[in-house]
Write an enzyme that holds these catalytic residues in place. Structure first.
Site: not given
Ligand code: GLP
Length: 256
Positions: A63, A132, A134, A139
């Protein structure tokens, strides 16, 4: 799903790094799906330390934010350069990250899907998970069949990611993300989650019903998923003892 529970993020990351190193040893021209966020930072550090040969590897990131320049310190282009690409011998032409600045974003999303297919599909997709549930930036209520497209972030995700941007207002509202259908086509998925903040999302994803309300739960329908957790992230799993027992009882040739 294979649930691997380790005492610390470092140990859980070590398992994930060995899985990836084994794949690259067996298939030097593997296609890897990469993730961003704080979770895979340790993994990239570990992979860099392993000094693997990336010269034939192709990568596709999950992404990217829309509306911030590539050079912005919080763009996922910058994240990947800083945390992995500048430290390994990957060919720049083998790196693919969704373009959040394309003039025609839907066309560039369709092109991204074509590039994945032209590379032969993703051998192993690395995933984190949002609080959440995702995956990528899919989402809750994302179509479980979705492809690479534009998504609008939830308020919760913008709050979660405000720590990287300084304030919630600075977090972009829109993103480009591989779809859940795209992720489900990877031949293997490797999800990492650490810390108590991920415990509920992980319990729902692993042991709850398959529902778009927790997008990661769709991984229950994928034949080859490994989930590497530290103890706090595993703390709400009702069958944690069973997962530990399965992992400890693995025959030597199956261990990582
Ligand atoms: C982000 C990314 C995801 C990631 C998630 C968790 O927004 N787009 O790919 O897995 O949120 O992030 P973190 O590893 O910082 O908790």
């Amino acid at each position: 799903m294979e649930i691997i529970i380790q005492p610390t993020p470092e140990e859980a990351t070590g398992v994930a790094a060995r899985i990836i190193a084994r794949l690259l040893a067996e298939k030097p021209d593997a296609v890897l799906g990469l993730a961003t966020g704080s979770t895979p930072v340790l993994l990239y550090r570990e992979l860099i330390a392993m000094d693997l040969d990336w010269s034939h590897v192709t990568t596709f990131n999950l992404d990217e934010y829309i509306g911030i320049p590539r050079e912005h310190p919080q763009s996922y282009h910058s994240f990947m350069t800083d945390n992995l690409f500048r430290h390994i011998n990957i060919s720049p032409s083998h790196i693919h990250i969704p373009d959040g600045n394309a003039t025609d974003i839907p066309a560039s999303c369709a092109d991204y899907e074509k590039r994945i297919a032209a590379a032969g599909g993703i051998d192993l997709q690395i995933l984190g998970i949002g609080t959440d549930g995702h995956i990528g930036f899919n989402e809750p209520t994302s179509s479980l069949a979705s492809r690479t497209r534009i998504k609008t972030l939830t308020r919760q995700t913008r709050i979660d990611n405000a720590r990287f941007f300084g304030s919630e207002e600075d977090v972009p509202h829109h993103v480009v993300t591989m779809g859940i259908g795209t992720i489900m086509e990877a031949r293997q998925n490797l999800l990492l989650a650490f810390g108590p903040g991920k415990a509920r999302a992980i319990a729902e994803a692993v042991e709850g019903p398959v529902t778009s309300l927790n997008p990661a739960s769709v991984l229950q329908m994928h034949p080859t998923v490994k989930v590497c957790l530290d103890e706090p992230a595993a703390s709400q799993l009702s069958r944690a003892d069973y997962y530990r027992w399965v992992y400890e009882s693995k025959p030597g040739w199956q261990t990582f």
